[in-house]
Design a protein around this motif. Structure first.
Motif, PDB file in Angstrom:
ATOM      1  N   PHE A 156       0.777  -1.003   0.473  1.00 42.24           N
ATOM      2  CA  PHE A 156      -0.209  -0.003  -0.111  1.00 42.24           C
ATOM      3  C   PHE A 156       1.285   0.839  -0.309  1.00 42.24           C
ATOM      4  CE2 PHE A 156      -4.236  -2.732   1.084  1.00 42.24           C
ATOM      5  CZ  PHE A 156      -4.395  -2.114   0.480  1.00 42.24           C
ATOM      6  N   THR A 157       2.369   1.265   0.565  1.00 42.98           N
ATOM      7  CA  THR A 157       2.552   2.089   0.402  1.00 42.98           C
ATOM      8  C   THR A 157       3.137   2.439  -0.403  1.00 42.98           C
ATOM      9  OG1 THR A 157       3.511   1.756   2.964  1.00 42.98           O
ATOM     10  CG2 THR A 157       4.800   3.341   2.035  1.00 42.98           C
ATOM     11  N   ILE A 159       1.692   1.424  -3.376  1.00 38.78           N
ATOM     12  CA  ILE A 159       1.101   2.408  -3.925  1.00 38.78           C
ATOM     13  C   ILE A 159       0.478   3.671  -3.818  1.00 38.78           C
ATOM     14  CG2 ILE A 159      -1.952   2.319  -4.512  1.00 38.78           C
ATOM     15  CD1 ILE A 159      -1.518  -1.170  -4.647  1.00 38.78           C
ATOM     16  N   TYR A 160       0.630   3.939  -2.479  1.00 34.46           N
ATOM     17  CA  TYR A 160       0.333   5.661  -2.615  1.00 34.46           C
ATOM     18  C   TYR A 160       1.638   6.143  -3.222  1.00 34.46           C
ATOM     19  CZ  TYR A 160       0.523  10.380  -0.725  1.00 34.46           C
ATOM     20  OH  TYR A 160       0.449  11.511  -0.107  1.00 34.46           O
ATOM     21  N   TYR A 164      -0.969   7.740  -5.947  1.00 35.94           N
ATOM     22  CA  TYR A 164      -0.956   8.563  -5.548  1.00 35.94           C
ATOM     23  C   TYR A 164      -0.642  10.006  -5.172  1.00 35.94           C
ATOM     24  CZ  TYR A 164      -5.438   6.019  -5.251  1.00 35.94           C
ATOM     25  OH  TYR A 164      -6.383   5.137  -5.112  1.00 35.94           O
ATOM     26  N   PRO A 248     -13.240   3.555 -12.360  1.00 34.30           N
ATOM     27  CA  PRO A 248     -12.474   4.216 -10.711  1.00 34.30           C
ATOM     28  C   PRO A 248     -11.362   4.175 -11.207  1.00 34.30           C
ATOM     29  CG  PRO A 248     -13.930   2.886 -10.698  1.00 34.30           C
ATOM     30  CD  PRO A 248     -14.250   3.033 -11.899  1.00 34.30           C
ATOM     31  N   LYS A 249     -10.675   4.880 -10.449  1.00 30.60           N
ATOM     32  CA  LYS A 249      -8.846   5.154 -10.637  1.00 30.60           C
ATOM     33  C   LYS A 249      -8.642   3.341  -9.119  1.00 30.60           C
ATOM     34  CE  LYS A 249      -5.124   7.534  -8.915  1.00 30.60           C
ATOM     35  NZ  LYS A 249      -4.150   8.910  -9.071  1.00 30.60           N
ATOM     36  N   TRP A 250     -10.164   3.498  -8.166  1.00 29.15           N
ATOM     37  CA  TRP A 250      -9.449   2.286  -7.438  1.00 29.15           C
ATOM     38  C   TRP A 250      -8.924   0.846  -7.544  1.00 29.15           C
ATOM     39  CZ3 TRP A 250     -12.108  -1.472  -5.834  1.00 29.15           C
ATOM     40  CH2 TRP A 250     -13.792  -1.513  -6.067  1.00 29.15           C
TER      41      TRP A 250
ATOM     42  N   SER B  20     -17.967   3.842  -6.625  1.00 27.67           N
ATOM     43  CA  SER B  20     -16.778   4.182  -7.051  1.00 27.67           C
ATOM     44  C   SER B  20     -16.388   5.284  -6.247  1.00 27.67           C
ATOM     45  CB  SER B  20     -16.149   3.840  -8.361  1.00 27.67           C
ATOM     46  OG  SER B  20     -17.032   5.827  -9.095  1.00 27.67           O
ATOM     47  N   ASP B  24     -12.802   4.538  -4.334  1.00 24.83           N
ATOM     48  CA  ASP B  24     -11.942   5.049  -4.879  1.00 24.83           C
ATOM     49  C   ASP B  24     -11.001   6.188  -3.027  1.00 24.83           C
ATOM     50  OD1 ASP B  24     -10.874   5.267  -6.389  1.00 24.83           O
ATOM     51  OD2 ASP B  24     -11.703   6.556  -7.277  1.00 24.83           O
ATOM     52  N   PHE B  27     -10.030   2.779  -1.130  1.00 20.12           N
ATOM     53  CA  PHE B  27      -8.374   2.430  -1.330  1.00 20.12           C
ATOM     54  C   PHE B  27      -7.492   3.475  -1.721  1.00 20.12           C
ATOM     55  CE2 PHE B  27      -5.161   1.094  -4.376  1.00 20.12           C
ATOM     56  CZ  PHE B  27      -5.650  -0.644  -4.273  1.00 20.12           C
ATOM     57  N   GLY B  28      -7.593   5.321  -2.077  1.00 16.51           N
ATOM     58  CA  GLY B  28      -6.619   6.097  -1.966  1.00 16.51           C
ATOM     59  C   GLY B  28      -6.338   5.996   0.324  1.00 16.51           C
ATOM     60  N   LEU B  30      -6.196   3.938   2.007  1.00 21.15           N
ATOM     61  CA  LEU B  30      -5.915   2.872   2.671  1.00 21.15           C
ATOM     62  C   LEU B  30      -4.252   3.117   2.301  1.00 21.15           C
ATOM     63  CD1 LEU B  30      -7.439  -0.654   2.207  1.00 21.15           C
ATOM     64  CD2 LEU B  30      -6.617   0.235   3.770  1.00 21.15           C
ATOM     65  N   SER B  31      -3.774   3.396   1.178  1.00 21.88           N
ATOM     66  CA  SER B  31      -2.425   3.406   0.845  1.00 21.88           C
ATOM     67  C   SER B  31      -1.888   5.383   1.415  1.00 21.88           C
ATOM     68  CB  SER B  31      -2.512   3.630  -0.547  1.00 21.88           C
ATOM     69  OG  SER B  31      -3.324   4.598  -1.152  1.00 21.88           O
ATOM     70  N   LEU B  32      -2.863   5.782   1.876  1.00 22.52           N
ATOM     71  CA  LEU B  32      -1.649   7.101   2.263  1.00 22.52           C
ATOM     72  C   LEU B  32      -1.574   6.722   3.780  1.00 22.52           C
ATOM     73  CD1 LEU B  32      -1.194  10.285   1.993  1.00 22.52           C
ATOM     74  CD2 LEU B  32      -3.296  10.758   3.749  1.00 22.52           C
TER      75      LEU B  32
END
Lengths: 358, 319
Positions: A156-157, A159-160, A164, A248-250, B20, B24, B27-28, B30-32
């Motif tokens: 996940f890190t 992926i961030y 992101y 969508p992005k995810w 969605s 998003d 998921f966003g 979680l990664s943050l």
């Protein structure tokens, strides 16, 4: 060769293109001379001393080729040949410890590489016999737990960082902290896990999960680095195609980006496991040692293969040979596990590569 | 600017709408969260070590064996750590650069990959295995043929003053093993920058009549210098923190000495922790953790310096 040394050849004489060059015969003569000189260092004693032989041969060859080439070809060619010889010799010398280590571990480890070693523990064993079943179980549990924690965390890190936070200040901070984490000495990671669990469960606590936390600290940055690199290799066109279809992005990340990069990510994870499975110091301070099997990582000490190797070697008991044999076999087992992990990484990276992608 | 550079707050419009958007956000988030957890973990490492080290720093010296203050206790260890790592780097650096040059410029192209793989194999061997190999194989060889010779011929130097160890449990044995362990790191990074030398620089040098070695000296080494330095610093960081090999090989004593072939050696911080921790309790544990904090600080500095050198870019090409 400088121009001044090479006057235009008078007509009628053979070409000078090969003149002043060190021919193969002289080269071979220097090499054979060096090998013989090396052999002379052990011949009088009658028993082969490989290290002596190789080192003396290489030094003699470097010196010989320099002198001969300097006389025949001049100073610059002499230095050139010397450096070639030195650089090649360095490589050969570096190979010595690798060959010696693998040879020693295989030779001395094979003595106890038997069924008893893999099915019995050290409970009640004094002297000969006994095995490392409990240590293998411990290693698998602790490393498995560490993998379970560090893979989602690291992935996940990554992926961030790749999807992101690209270019933001936070992402840069995280990236440099991942670098710092890569450099944490393993014993410090162990002390951290010990300190954490001591504050929660009181002093002197030892458990498998504390070891797993220590290994997670060591393993996560490796996973982040390799996964991030793999995610960045995924072409932007794939993401853009998905967005254009309204995904969508995810979902793009889960269904498009990750499957494309999965081969590299899994390879990175396996290599990270190979890196931490041989860690001794952090497990020494967090997990400790016990003589029997402990299946519960949340309660009490466990034995792991590296720690088992260490204690069997430095505290072998009586007779010392029995303990040391167990240590070498444990070392051999450890190296076999690492070798298997490396091969698995290699096979997976080719097998999982998405078709049609280079 | 590509679409992928959109900030997380503005995902591309989606026909599925609400679900969605939720996906998003989850998921966003979680990664943050994972990214921030990295920062938290690192802060926690420093914080917990300081919390646990604190009692030992302020404690009365009479509570410990030997009545040492913390500075007196950590001094020889710190000296041993830096001395061992320095010796290891001294041995490993020239060898690593030579091996990197061999793989990048001298070895036949088809074999170079395999040779590089061999060097990587060295990096994969667990340190405890290096330790028992060092004490079982290397130490007897060195104590039989190298230490006596050094003592007889170079004994006037403080480093080889002796008396030469017969067991091989010396600083020099430890340094050689450490050197073998850090060599793959330095080699890997040096090889990488050597391979990046612009082809035109190399060809220009050769076209002016340079021999291969002259070409390497003029084009490859200046270009790769900062890469080699940063690789060396990373190797140094690894050598400073290396525990088990040193713990198995050295016979520790509480002193300062530059003598590298005798049985009396200062221990290193990491190895001292590994040797004493299992039998320690109470304030002794806190003191060991405090030494660990010192080690953490040093490796942090060395690694930061390495990144700074690397971050300055491989600018050797210009100068």
């Amino acid at each position: 060769m400088t121009l001044t040394e090479q006057r235009p050849a008078p007509s009628g004489q053979p070409s000078t293109m090969t003149a002043g060059r060190l021919g193969t015969p002289r080269h071979i003569a220097v090499a054979v001379g060096a090998v013989v000189l090396g052999a002379l260092t052990w011949l009088p004693s009658g028993s082969i001393n490989w290290a002596h032989w190789v080192v003396v041969t290489l030094v003699a060859y470097c010196a010989g080729i320099y002198v001969v080439s300097r006389i025949v070809e001049g100073r610059r060619q002499g230095v050139d040949r010397l450096m070639f010889a030195v650089v090649t010799s360095c490589f050969a010398v570096v190979m010595l410890p690798l060959v010696s280590l693998v040879w020693t571990v295989v030779e001395r480890g094979s003595a106890r590489f038997d069924a008893t070693f893999f099915t019995e523990t050290m409970r009640g064993v004094v002297g000969e016999g006994g095995g490392a079943y409990h240590a293998i179980v411990g290693t698998l549990i602790v490393t498995g737990l560490a993998t379970l924690m560090s893979v989602p965390f690291g992935l996940f890190t990554a992926i961030y960082l790749a999807e992101y936070g690209h270019g933001t200040r936070l992402a840069k901070a995280i990236q440099s902290m991942v670098d710092v984490m890569t450099g944490i000495p393993s014993i410090v990671a162990g002390l951290f896990a010990y300190a954490l669990f001591e504050l929660i469960f009181g002093p002197g606590t030892r458990s498998g999960v504390a070891g797993a936390v220590a290994l997670t600290v060591l393993m996560t940055p490796v996973v982040v680095r390799s996964a991030e690199e793999m995610l960045r290799l995924v072409p932007d066109e794939l993401r853009e195609a998905a967005y254009a279809l309204g995904v969508p992005k995810w979902k793009t990340i889960v269904k498009v980006v990750l499957p494309t990069a999965i081969a590299g990510i899994i390879t990175g994870v396996v290599l990270a496991i190979a890196r931490v499975i041989g860690e001794t110091a952090p497990l020494l301070v967090t997990v400790g040692l016990t003589q029997g099997v402990n299946w519960n990582p949340f309660d009490g000490r466990m034995t792991t293969l590296p720690v088992f190797t260490y204690y069997q070697y430095v505290q072998p008991g009586l007779p010392p040979e029995a303990g040391q044999d167990r240590a070498w076999t444990a070392a051999l087992t450890l190296m076999l596990i690492v070798a298997v992990l490396f091969s698995v990484a290699r096979i997976l990276s080719t097998a999982l590569k998405p078709k049609g992608l280079k | 600017m590509t679409i992928t550079d959109n900030p997380p707050g503005a995902p591309p419009a989606s026909p599925t709408g609400q679900t969605s958007k939720l996906g998003d956000r989850v998921f966003g988030g979680l990664s943050l969260g994972a990214g921030i957890l990295i920062l938290v973990t690192l802060a926690a490492v420093a914080l917990f070590l300081i919390t646990e080290a604190w009692p030992a720093l302020g404690a009365d010296t009479s509570e410990f064996d030997g009545d040492d203050t913390f500075i007196q206790y950590v001094g020889p260890l710190l000296f041993g750590t830096i001395w061992a790592a320095f010796l290891a780097l001294l041995i490993a650096l020239p060898m690593a650069v030579a091996v990197a040059l061999f793989i990048s410029h001298y070895a036949p192209k088809r074999l170079a990959v395999t040779f590089g793989y061999f060097i990587d194999l060295l990096a994969a061997i667990p340190s405890v295995v290096f330790g028992i190999w060092g004490i079982a194989v290397l130490a007897p060889i060195l104590s039989r043929s190298v230490f006596p010779w050094l003592e007889d011929n170079l004994g006037f130097l403080p480093f080889f003053a002796g008396p030469a160890s017969t067991s091989g449990r010396t600083m020099m044995t430890a340094a050689v093993v450490l050197a073998v362990m850090i060599l793959p790191i330095i080699t890997a990074i040096s090889r990488e920058v050597f391979l990046q030398t612009p082809r035109l620089h190399e060809e220009a040098s050769l076209a002016l009549g340079a021999t291969k070695w002259e070409m390497i000296r003029q084009a490859v080494i200046p270009y790769g210098r900062s890469g080699v330095i940063s690789g060396a610093m990373l190797g140094l960081g690894r050598a400073l923190g290396e525990t088990m090999a040193v713990a198995i090989i050295l016979s520790p004593a509480d002193l300062y000495t530059f003598n590298i072939i005798s049985n009396q050696n200062p221990n290193t911080i990491a190895s001292n922790i590994a040797l004493k921790f299992p039998e320690s309790s109470g304030l002794e544990v806190n003191r060991l953790i405090a030494t660990g904090l010192v080690l953490f600080a040093i490796t942090f500095l060395v690694n930061a310096l390495a990144r700074r050198v690397a971050g300055a870019g491989f600018s050797g090409a210009a100068g």
